[in-house]
Each structure stands twice: as structure tokens, then as C-alpha cells.
Design an enzyme around this catalytic site. Structure first.
Site, short mmCIF file in Angstrom:
data_model
loop_
_atom_site.label_atom_id
_atom_site.label_comp_id
_atom_site.label_asym_id
_atom_site.label_seq_id
_atom_site.Cartn_x
_atom_site.Cartn_y
_atom_site.Cartn_z
N HIS B 142 0.87 -1.18 0.00
CA HIS B 142 0.00 0.00 0.00
C HIS B 142 0.91 1.23 0.00
CE1 HIS B 142 -2.83 2.94 1.81
NE2 HIS B 142 -3.81 2.11 1.49
N ASP B 219 3.06 -4.36 8.12
CA ASP B 219 1.86 -3.54 7.93
C ASP B 219 0.67 -4.48 8.11
OD1 ASP B 219 -0.43 -2.43 6.87
OD2 ASP B 219 0.50 -1.76 5.01
N GLN B 222 -4.54 -4.83 6.90
CA GLN B 222 -5.50 -5.81 6.37
C GLN B 222 -5.38 -7.17 7.05
OE1 GLN B 222 -7.90 -5.01 4.38
NE2 GLN B 222 -7.20 -2.96 3.88
N LYS B 245 -10.26 -0.70 10.52
CA LYS B 245 -10.41 -1.89 9.68
C LYS B 245 -10.81 -3.09 10.57
CE LYS B 245 -7.57 -0.13 6.19
NZ LYS B 245 -8.13 0.54 5.03
N CYS B 383 -4.90 2.69 -3.54
CA CYS B 383 -3.65 3.18 -2.94
C CYS B 383 -2.53 2.17 -3.12
CB CYS B 383 -3.83 3.53 -1.47
SG CYS B 383 -4.98 4.86 -1.19
#
Lengths: 151, 425
Positions: B142, B219, B222, B245, B383
Site C-alpha cells: 500500500h 503492515d 488488512q 479496519k 492506494c
């Protein structure tokens, strides 16, 4: 919400089979348009003889609205003066954004009137105006290095 | 379909197999936003990868802060401030449990994953990166795991190195290993791709990076909502996540960092709440994690994030995962059965995301038409422009799943895509 208001036959047709989808030879003006939100891109070239747009064409990729807007725009401005083209842009802008300008004249707009439904879809206005902003840049400018952006 | 997906699909077919039983209809009643129509159609929300809907428990927690415990934290002796502080620190403990950190002091509250990565890039990166050093990322990242590293590379003279992705949207361990050198100082890698849903082989990547002497930032934006995380088992040095999220409020997230690293790192921002004492000559910083929490934070957002985690824990994270895996398998079948639809990203290990393109229509037009049918999906580059470039496309349409989605939602998407075919075919 009626999708047919947005996707009128004229728009679907020009989206699928864009007219003037080629660069004119010769050409002496260029504009680049990019919508970073959805990735629509167009490059517009035109031949300006004195005050008259004698030829115009574009290349690019994007959604049906952006391609149809570019296609119908090239048809509408070919053979017109710069002042006429800018006037059309003003009317088209009012048509799709309701920017408070004088009521657009549907006869003057012709095929462009098919974009009247875009105003109901605020997220799609940028798609419809990208080609016109690019035209404005091409007519204004000697400097086409910085692409115009609608986002 | 992958073995894992097949297994999950089989489990869903033979309900009620997966323990504990996952009652999606009961879950749906917890999410008030689902109870509405858009354009006259029942809402079908397939954009949880952008932001997840919020359960009533989260909304109540946020409302409770503003209607009862409305005070600043860590500052006053009065009761309201004590309650706000207790709620805030309880959320820190919830995050610690959720990521299985060894200590709550290793949990820093942020605005979200983006701020967590920027914190590491600016605090750790500026202090430790030198000219010629390398930062290794993957082609799946991302923008929020690309741009912060480009910034710090520009500031320090370090270089950004990218491990490529395969046609299926996977990151191969050997492609990462081949780019690890003695100049690699940190590897920054997504747990799950937001654009394609690919689950990355984190454990072997982390082991390889550590063998090469590099740190690893994950990261987890997600990954946290869909596969969970155990930072101790993974061994990662930093793990960033976003509350929104994870069914929590926007504007609140968390960064896990190993204590020894956090203690060495300089503050990210200066201000109130991050100090021990201030004079014009010298300032002594507070201990971690407060050293990294300058200023009044998003108190209600953090407390809401804590409530979201407690909601997930009560629901059973694994049961939710199995439910989503079965839905992904079903969605893959449904989309593949529609002529002219092509799924982008076919990793063997994949969660919660169906990215696709159609021959007949541009993603932006798809988005508008399915929206008119009440189906909310995302269209664009998500993104992740380098991912789009990798597949020579400007954009995809992306349906992404949350634990409240059903087979009926997928069917509604399928019908809406048939409308797209009718209009553009």
C-alpha cells in the site's frame, strides 16, 4: 436513481467507439489530463490555425464517461473558434455541476446535452470534465508539461 | 481453490461444523449500519477493506466517553479523568492481548497504520539509516508502506529496494531472500495485500531478514482483521494496525514495537504527555509507550478500538475467519462464472478480497452501476498503484469481505454485475 439518465445511448456509444481517437497531423497544441482518483488519462492534441481549431484528436483510457466526454468534445469543437470552444466549456460545466452559471442552451450543446444526468452522480463529475479541462490547458498553454488533474 | 479454502468451503457446506458456531444473522444485528436501504435497495456492504462497519458495542463505547467519561487522560485527579484514563489503558491491554505482545508498554497508540509506519520511518529510520543502506519492501505494498520509506530514504541517503510479485499476486520467499544484503537495515512488508488479498509468508520472511541482520516492520492493516497476529510467534520487530479496519472507529490505531527498540528510539513528536520534565535547557522524556504519545490523543477512538477487540474476542476470531474463508471461496466461484469477469490476484493463500476487472466496463462504471443496485464496492487503484502497474491496468473493482457478509451479499454482487453486462455488453 435511474442509471439510464447517466448512461445515455450517446454516452455508451461514444464510450465504446470514441471518435477522433487519433492524433491529428499536424498539430500545434497539446494538453494532458489525469484523474488520480480513478486513473483516467487523456492526451489531447489539436491544430490551431489562427483562431480556429481545424483538427483535434485524443488518446487515453478511462471509464465510459471520461472517454465519451472526450469523444463528444472533439466533435463539438472541431472547426470552431477558441472563443466558441471556451463558451461551450462554460455551458457544459454548468450542465454537469450546476455551478450557478446561466442556464445552458441545449441547442448549442447538441450531443453534449446527454451529460445532463452526470450532475446526479457527484463522484462522476470529474470524469465528465477531464477532457474539457485538458482542452482549456491546451488552448491556454505553451506549457503542456504539467498535466491537469481533476480530483 | 486452495486446500485451505476448500476445507473452509466444505466446513461451511456441512454447517454447523466449525466450533464455536458462527451465527452470521445474529452478528448482522450487531451492526446498525447494515439496517438501511441505499437507492431503494437493501445495503450490501462489500467494502470492509476500506473501512469496516462498526458494531453497536463500539458505538456505545464511543458515546459513553463523550456522554459520561468525558475528560482528558493521564492528567487530572478527578473521577472523570480517572475513568477516561482507565478506559484508555484498558484498550492498550486489549490491543496487547490481540497481538499477543509480551507487555502493554510495547503498544503505542497512533492515528492508524499510516502513522505507525511513519513513526518507525522517522524515529527509527532517521536515527539508524545511513547513506547506502537499504530498505526492502515488496511490490504488493500500500502507498502507506512505500511513501514513508521514500521520505526517510531521501533524508538519509538510503535506498528503497523492491521484491517483485508473481503473476498470481504472490511474494516468493526466494525473491525476498535474493534482495537481502548486508546493507538491508529494515524489511517493511504487508501481512495481507489490500489490493489483492494475498497473505504473505511472514514467518519465513522475518526469519530470513533477521538472519541478514535486518529488522522487520509488518503492515497489519488488512491482516489484523482477517488472519489475526501473534507478534511473539512471528518475531517481527514492529507491527502496525488500524482500528477502523478492525470494526473500530476511524482515527485510532496501534503500533507494536519491541521494547528494547522503542527505548532506543528518539521521540516521533514532541509535546504534552510525552515528557518527564521540561525546562528550557533540557527535557526528559517519559518512558515507553508514553514517549511516543505526544498531545491529547483520540481518546474515544482508542476506547472504541478496545471495545471492537473485545467484541471480536467474544465472537471468536477463528470462527469469523472460517466464515470469511468460505465466503471468499464462494465469491470466487460466483465471479468466475460470469463471462467477461477476470479476478486479479490468485494467490494460493488469500483472504477477504475479490479484485476484478470486466471486459465490458471500466471499474469506475462498474462501481456506479452496482451502487445503484445497493452494492457498495471500491473501485480504483486502492492506494497500490505499483500493483496496478504490475498487471498493466489502471484500476480494479474490489469487493472485500467482513464478518457480517453472507452468501446473499455475494449473490447480490453477481446480479449487479449481470446488470453491468446488460448495459455495456
Amino acid at each position: 436513481m435511474d442509471l439510464r439518465e447517466l448512461y445515455q445511448e450517446v454516452i455508451l456509444d461514444h464510450g465504446k467507439n470514441p471518435r477522433n481517437f487519433r492524433f491529428p497531423e499536424p498539430s500545434n497544441r497539446e494538453g494532458q489530463g489525469y484523474n488520480p482518483l480513478c486513473g483516467d488519462r487523456i492526451t489531447l492534441r489539436l491544430q490551431l490555425d489562427g483562431d480556429v481549431i481545424t483538427d483535434v484528436g485524443f488518446q487515453g483510457s478511462g471509464c465510459a464517461i471520461s472517454q465519451a466526454a472526450a469523444s463528444t468534445m472533439t466533435e463539438a469543437i472541431k472547426g470552431r473558434t477558441v472563443a466558441d470552444a471556451e463558451l461551450l466549456f462554460g455551458q457544459f460545466h454548468t450542465l454537469v455541476t450546476d455551478d450557478g452559471g446561466p442556464e445552458p442552451n441545449m441547442d448549442t450543446l447538441g450531443k453534449l446535452a446527454a451529460f445532463a444526468g452526470v450532475g446526479e452522480f457527484p463522484m462522476r463529475v470529474k470524469c465528465a470534465t477531464l477532457a474539457w479541462h485538458t482542452l482549456h490547458q491546451a488552448l491556454e498553454g505553451d506549457d503542456a508539461s504539467a498535466p491537469v488533474k481533476t480530483e | 481453490m486452495t486446500p485451505a479454502l476448500r476445507q473452509a468451503a466444505a466446513a461451511a457446506g456441512a454447517e454447523p461444523a466449525a466450533p464455536p458456531a458462527f451465527d452470521v444473522e445474529r452478528v448482522r444485528r450487531d451492526f446498525p449500519a447494515l439496517d438501511q436501504t441505499v437507492h431503494g435497495k437493501p445495503l450490501v456492504y462489500l467494502d470492509s477493506a476500506a473501512t469496516a462497519l462498526k458494531p453497536q458495542a463500539v458505538i456505545d463505547a464511543v458515546t459513553g466517553v463523550y456522554s459520561r467519561d468525558c475528560a482528558n487522560i493521564h492528567r487530572a485527579v478527578h473521577l472523570l479523568s480517572q475513568r477516561a484514563t482507565a478506559g484508555y489503558e484498558r484498550a492498550r491491554e486489549a490491543v496487547r492481548r490481540f497481538v499477543n505482545a509480551g507487555s502493554a508498554d510495547e503498544i503505542i497508540f497512533t492515528r492508524g497504520t499510516t502513522e505507525g509506519i511513519n513513526l518507525v520511518a522517522q524515529s527509527w529510520g532517521r536515527a539508524n539509516l545511513r547513506e547506502g543502506d537499504e530498505v526492502l519492501i515488496t511490490g504488493l505494498e500500500h502507498h502507506s508502506n512505500i511513501v514513508p520509506w521514500q521520505l526517510v530514504c531521501g533524508q538519509t541517503g538510503a535506498h528503497l529496494v523492491v521484491a517483485p510479485i508473481t503473476d498470481d499476486g504472490e511474494v516468493r520467499l526466494e525473491d525476498v531472500k535474493a534482495r537481502l544484503t548486508d546493507r538491508t537495515k529494515i524489511v517493511a512488508v504487508a501481512q495481507v495485500s489490500n489490493a489483492l488479498g494475498t497473505v504473505l509468508p511472514l514467518r519465513p520472511i522475518i526469519d530470513a531478514a533477521h538472519d541478514a541482520g535486518a529488522l522487520v516492520l509488518v503492515d497489519g492493516a488488512q491482516g489484523a482483521p482477517h488472519v489475526g497476529v501473534d507478534v511473539q510467534a512471528l518475531g517481527c520487530d514492529f507491527y502496525a494496525l488500524s482500528g477502523h479496519k478492525l470494526y473500530g472507529p476511524t482515527g485510532a490505531g496501534a503500533l507494536f514495537g519491541k521494547r528494547a527498540l522503542l527505548e532506543e528510539m528518539p521521540p516521533y513528536q514532541g509535546g504534552g504527555d510525552m515528557i518527564l520534565s521540561v525546562t528550557f535547557e533540557e527535557t526528559l522524556y517519559a518512558e515507553v509507550p508514553h514517549k511516543f504519545e505526544a498531545g491529547t490523543p483520540n481518546i474515544a477512538g482508542v476506547i472504541g478500538m478496545g471495545a471492537a477487540i473485545e467484541y471480536l474476542e467474544a465472537l471468536g476470531v477463528q470462527a469469523a475467519e472460517a466464515h470469511e474463508a468460505a465466503l471468499l471461496a464462494y465469491g470466487t466461484e460466483v465471479l468466475e462464472a460470469i463471462p467477461g469477469v477476470r479476478i486479479v490476484g490468485k494467490a494460493r493463500d488469500k483472504v477477504a478480497v475479490l479484485s476484478f476487472v470486466m471486459d465490458a466496463a471500466h471499474p469506475h462504471d462498474i462501481g456506479t452501476i452496482v451502487d445503484a443496485e445497493g452494492v457498495a464496492i471500491r473501485t480504483g487503484h486502492h492506494c497500490a498503484q505499483p500493483v496496478m502497474e504490475r498487471y498493466c491496468i489502471a484500476a480494479t473493482a474490489r469487493a472485500s469481505l467482513g464478518l457480517y457478509n453472507t452468501r446473499e451479499d455475494i449473490d447480490a454482487l453477481g446480479r449487479a454485475l449481470t446488470r453491468v453486462q446488460e448495459m455495456f455488453g
